[in-house]
Design an enzyme around this catalytic site. Structure first.
Site, mmCIF file in Angstrom:
data_model
loop_
_atom_site.group_PDB
_atom_site.id
_atom_site.type_symbol
_atom_site.label_atom_id
_atom_site.label_comp_id
_atom_site.label_asym_id
_atom_site.label_seq_id
_atom_site.Cartn_x
_atom_site.Cartn_y
_atom_site.Cartn_z
ATOM 1 N N LYS A 6 0.839 -1.209 0.000
ATOM 2 C CA LYS A 6 0.000 0.000 0.000
ATOM 3 C C LYS A 6 0.869 1.252 0.000
ATOM 4 O O LYS A 6 0.566 2.225 -0.703
ATOM 5 C CB LYS A 6 -0.918 -0.006 1.223
ATOM 6 C CG LYS A 6 -1.773 1.248 1.343
ATOM 7 C CD LYS A 6 -2.727 1.179 2.529
ATOM 8 C CE LYS A 6 -3.564 2.456 2.627
ATOM 9 N NZ LYS A 6 -4.573 2.382 3.715
ATOM 10 N N HIS A 49 -9.326 -30.909 -33.626
ATOM 11 C CA HIS A 49 -10.326 -29.887 -33.309
ATOM 12 C C HIS A 49 -11.273 -30.341 -32.197
ATOM 13 O O HIS A 49 -12.492 -30.249 -32.315
ATOM 14 C CB HIS A 49 -11.104 -29.492 -34.558
ATOM 15 C CG HIS A 49 -10.238 -28.930 -35.646
ATOM 16 N ND1 HIS A 49 -9.283 -27.965 -35.411
ATOM 17 C CD2 HIS A 49 -10.160 -29.217 -36.968
ATOM 18 C CE1 HIS A 49 -8.666 -27.671 -36.553
ATOM 19 N NE2 HIS A 49 -9.159 -28.423 -37.501
#
Length: 528
Positions: free
Chosen positions: A139, A283
């Site tokens: 922070k 696929h």
């Protein structure tokens, strides 16, 4: 000012590996070091002066080590804003020193869970002080640099050597970003431990994203993230890549499908310890699948399932790939070969195919308990993996299903459930007991097209197989008898489907008219 000099550091880590060079460099730069517990002892053994945190706070480590650094003199020194006059006055008033660098390595919560530790041991590995230090330092990145993981030790040591203790705002903000990544991942892991599935919340933490060659198409960028929600720890994502060009988005999807269908086919058969499964996927659809007692036989049958579609496919094995198998691919083009292992001789042969990827990963477990995630615009869908064979086999026709074909039917259900809906599969058994996928129809908006235009034509290309001996599987119920009429036209005698249509009686009646054995399983296997 953008650049700040590190004058003091607080170090509290669980893992001490590779920490010593950093500590020695901090000492060389005359940076004051605060520490506590085992980290303090470790630093002192290196002959480096340390100020115990207890000297700063006037409180010892208490509650069995649960409270060490949680004190205003620690967090004030981290959170105090150096350019804020009020903060500076309060820090001076209460004797709070500035702390410019925090090095923290959290308790190994995930590793403790994975090791099967007791609940109490797991709870004690929920870090409180460490996570608070990380958040506080991140922070206040304008003034403080936070080192939140031992993976950062090496680059941070380089930074120290390069700048002699100076850090830029870009440095500090970059480490803050990583720190919030560490803390959010840690909290996600804890949440997922407590979540028994009853919560309406979900926490997914994705780390170490790897850039892929491209997405579904070359103009789409893509990344691959690995997460561990598989209790067995065995996943396709954990595969070792031995060679070949960079993987793409499509490669990973197809490889995952090949690995899953191959493992499920292996687990579906009796005496699986003596059987070898091979899948050929293109696929996302298995264009070939076989199980036999011989790796070469399985490969040849799987490839024969649809040799045209097998070009450029992904092939997966449940057994070690040997030199003979490697040579089999001499004049064949495949994108990826997956196996539990490769012999050195096989690797020598396959290394001649520079672009071919080789993936090493154990056989897929029978039950993974994985969750499947799929995004839609503005949201995420989550479901259980479709796995296991705990389904009934109920003959609903007058003609009874041949029980000798039960294992073949289970194999066929696996093949069909990995075909895109609407899916129809035909599977056959060789005289030696080998099973293989002899016809596959998938991805059609109606079941009749899958059957008549794809499954049957592919079956008819095969030599030495007869329709009367094959088993036809549908991934969902037949809504009308037209599928049965079509199946009868081509000589189908055994059909497996889940049942559940409002016209089931019509379908059953059609089977009775044609002397077809019909089995309901009560379990649908849609695949989108």
């Amino acid at each position: 000012m953008d650049e700040k000099k590190i004058k003091s550091a607080l170090i509290s880590v669980y893992h001490k590996d590779n920490l010593e060079p950093i500590v020695k460099k901090l000492n060389d730069l005359e940076i004051k070091i605060y520490s506590t517990g085992g980290t303090q002892t470790f630093i002192e053994k290196s002959g480096i002066k340390v100020t115990p945190v207890e000297n700063l706070t006037s409180y010892p480590s208490i509650l069995g080590g649960r409270v060490k650094t949680l004190h205003p003199k620690v967090f004030g020194g981290i959170l105090g804003r150096r350019d804020n006059e009020g903060d500076r006055k309060q820090m001076a008033q209460y004797g709070i020193p500035e702390i410019d660098l925090i090095i923290v390595d959290l308790y190994p919560f995930e590793a403790t869970v994975a090791a099967g530790a007791s609940e109490q041991e797991i709870i004690e590995k929920i870090d409180i002080g460490g996570i608070a230090l990380i958040r506080a330092a991140a922070k206040n990145f304008k003034d403080v640099l936070i080192l939140s993981s031992r993976n950062q030790y090496e680059p941070f040591l380089s930074l120290l050597n390069k700048k002699d203790g100076l850090t830029s705002i870009e440095d500090r903000k970059s480490y803050a970003l990583e720190a919030f990544g560490v803390s959010s991942h840690y909290d996600s892991a804890i949440f997922n431990y407590f979540d028994d599935g009853s919560s309406n919340k979900n926490r997914i933490s994705l780390n170490d994203g790897k850039i892929l060659r491209y997405g579904e198409n070359p103009h789409q960028s893509a990344k691959f993230y690995r997460f561990n929600n598989n209790p067995s720890g065995i996943t396709l994502a954990g595969a070792q890549v031995l060679q070949g060009k960079q993987l793409s988005y499509n490669n990973l999807l197809d490889a995952d499908a090949a690995w899953k269908v191959c493992g499920d086919a292996y687990h579906s058969t009796a005496n699986k310890g003596d059987r070898v499964a091979v899948s050929v996927v293109k696929h996302l659809n298995p264009c070939g699948l076989a199980v036999s007692d011989n790796i070469l036989k399985s490969l040849e049958l799987a490839w024969a399932g649809d040799p045209v579609s097998a070009f450029g496919s992904i092939v997966c094995f449940t057994e070690t790939v040997t030199e003979d198998i490697a040579n089999w691919f001499h004049k064949k083009f495949v994108e990826i070969i997956i196996a539990p292992s490769f012999t050195p001789e096989a690797l020598t042969v396959l290394s001649k195919k520079k672009n071919l990827r080789l993936l090493v990963v154990p056989v897929k477990p029978e039950i993974t308990k994985e969750k499947l995630y799929r995004s839609i615009s503005g949201g995420m869908l989550v479901q259980d993996e479709d796995e296991g064979m705990d389904q009934e086999f109920k003959t609903v026709s007058k003609v009874q299903f041949d029980k000798n074909k039960s294992d073949l039917a289970k194999f066929g259900i696996v093949a069909c459930k990995f075909l895109k809906s609407n899916a129809i599969a035909l599977v056959s058994e060789e005289k030696d007991g080998s099973f293989w996928l002899t016809g596959a129809g998938m991805g059609q908006p109606n079941r009749v097209d899958s059957l008549k235009n794809l499954t049957i034509p592919r079956f008819n290309l095969k030599e030495g197989v007869e329709m009367k001996d094959a088993v036809l599987i549908s991934d969902a119920f037949f809504p009308f008898r037209d599928n049965i009429d079509a199946a009868n036209e081509y000589g189908v005698k055994y059909i497996i489907e889940p049942g559940g249509s409002i016209r089931d009686n019509e379908v059953i009646e059609a089977c009775d008219d044609f002397g077809i054995a019909l089995v309901f399983t009560g379990r649908r296997h849609f695949k989108h």
